[in-house]
Scaffold this motif. Structure first.
Motif, PDB file in Angstrom:
ATOM      1  N   UNK A  45      21.290  87.044  -9.893  1.00  0.00           N
ATOM      2  CA  UNK A  45      21.535  85.515  -9.968  1.00  0.00           C
ATOM      3  C   UNK A  45      22.895  85.032  -9.536  1.00  0.00           C
ATOM      4  N   UNK A  46      23.741  85.771 -10.153  1.00  0.00           N
ATOM      5  CA  UNK A  46      25.226  85.421  -9.919  1.00  0.00           C
ATOM      6  C   UNK A  46      25.634  85.659  -8.326  1.00  0.00           C
ATOM      7  N   UNK A  47      25.124  86.744  -7.897  1.00  0.00           N
ATOM      8  CA  UNK A  47      25.451  87.301  -6.610  1.00  0.00           C
ATOM      9  C   UNK A  47      24.930  86.604  -5.568  1.00  0.00           C
ATOM     10  N   UNK A 172      23.690  72.495  -6.702  1.00  0.00           N
ATOM     11  CA  UNK A 172      23.870  73.123  -8.172  1.00  0.00           C
ATOM     12  C   UNK A 172      24.707  74.535  -7.822  1.00  0.00           C
ATOM     13  N   UNK A 173      24.544  74.915  -6.639  1.00  0.00           N
ATOM     14  CA  UNK A 173      25.255  76.223  -6.423  1.00  0.00           C
ATOM     15  C   UNK A 173      26.758  76.183  -5.806  1.00  0.00           C
ATOM     16  N   UNK A 174      27.671  77.067  -6.170  1.00  0.00           N
ATOM     17  CA  UNK A 174      29.058  77.143  -5.188  1.00  0.00           C
ATOM     18  C   UNK A 174      28.747  76.843  -3.859  1.00  0.00           C
ATOM     19  N   UNK A 197      22.418  78.955 -13.850  1.00  0.00           N
ATOM     20  CA  UNK A 197      23.229  77.676 -13.571  1.00  0.00           C
ATOM     21  C   UNK A 197      24.632  77.839 -13.225  1.00  0.00           C
ATOM     22  N   UNK A 198      25.347  77.372 -12.488  1.00  0.00           N
ATOM     23  CA  UNK A 198      26.678  77.612 -12.459  1.00  0.00           C
ATOM     24  C   UNK A 198      27.272  76.639 -13.677  1.00  0.00           C
TER      25      UNK A 198
END
Length: 236
Positions: A45-47, A172-174, A197-198
């Motif tokens: 998810x993070x990547x 919602x994302x960077x 979630x960020x």
């Protein structure tokens, strides 16, 4: 009624309108595992949240030694779409929030996603959100650059006939926040918590004007009437 604070509202799709990220990422994680890149669900998810898998070809080759092909991407999309059609749901509270936003903005809203159009439309149709947007659905995959480039937000603003600097972007994302900021829009960062979630700090550092944790907060940020509270079935 006083003038709305924005001329249009542009929504991301995944993670903002539909709760799709855990579903898509689980398919991706398993397929990358078959290539030799083993990740936890949280790491995947993070990547990969907020970016197009097709844009990560070099990274995947670096980690697996395999150059993914169009056939591999097509199989990923096939499996992903099958799971989304079966399991995807609207983000909690978004249907009520959209009703309130439409009451204030009419058709001056759009869905502007970095994902491929087939995926976006499938999700909007499956969750019943498609009527809020009609034909005002835009895909970054159809442009020269997808998010974090601003192209899809610039296209959506142009189609609505508004200056992007007078638009609100809900992200919602960077990568999505970078895209909205680069377009000149005011970005409202959705941070509901949870593994996909960020954090508010992350999105504010990238230029989001503010963050919020619940879709029930969104209408007020857009100068729209608050949605009525959800009606819960009576107990036995």
């Amino acid at each position: 009624m006083s003038r709305a604070p924005f001329d249009a509202v542009l929504f991301d799709c995944d993670g903002v309108l539909v709760d799709s990220e855990p579903i898509t990422n689980e398919v991706l994680r398993l397929m990358l595992g078959d290539l030799g890149w083993v990740m936890t669900p949280r790491e995947c998810l993070r990547r990969f949240v907020g970016v197009a898998v097709a844009d990560q070809t070099d990274l995947i080759e670096e980690r697996t030694g395999v150059r993914i092909t169009q056939a591999w991407l097509a199989e990923f999309r096939r499996r992903r779409s099958a799971e989304l059609a079966r399991r995807v749901a609207p983000v909690d509270g978004v249907t009520e929030a959209l009703r309130a936003v439409v009451a204030r903005y009419g058709e001056r809203l759009a869905c502007a996603s970095g994902a491929d159009r087939a995926k976006v439309q499938l999700q909007l149709d499956t969750t019943g959100l498609a009527p809020f947007f009609g034909d005002r659905v835009f895909s970054g995959m159809e442009l020269a650059r997808s998010k974090p480039a601003p192209d899809v937000y610039l296209q959506a603003a142009d189609a609505l006939g508004v200056d992007p600097r007078r638009a609100a972007v809900v992200e919602d994302s960077p990568a999505g926040v970078r895209a909205g900021v680069a377009a000149g829009a005011r970005v409202l960062g959705y941070c509901p918590g949870g593994p996909a979630s960020s954090t508010p700090a992350d999105l504010l550092a990238l230029g989001a004007a503010t963050t919020f944790a619940s879709m029930r907060e969104l209408p007020a940020l857009l100068g729209a009437p608050a949605p009525p509270p959800a009606v819960r079935p009576a107990g036995p």
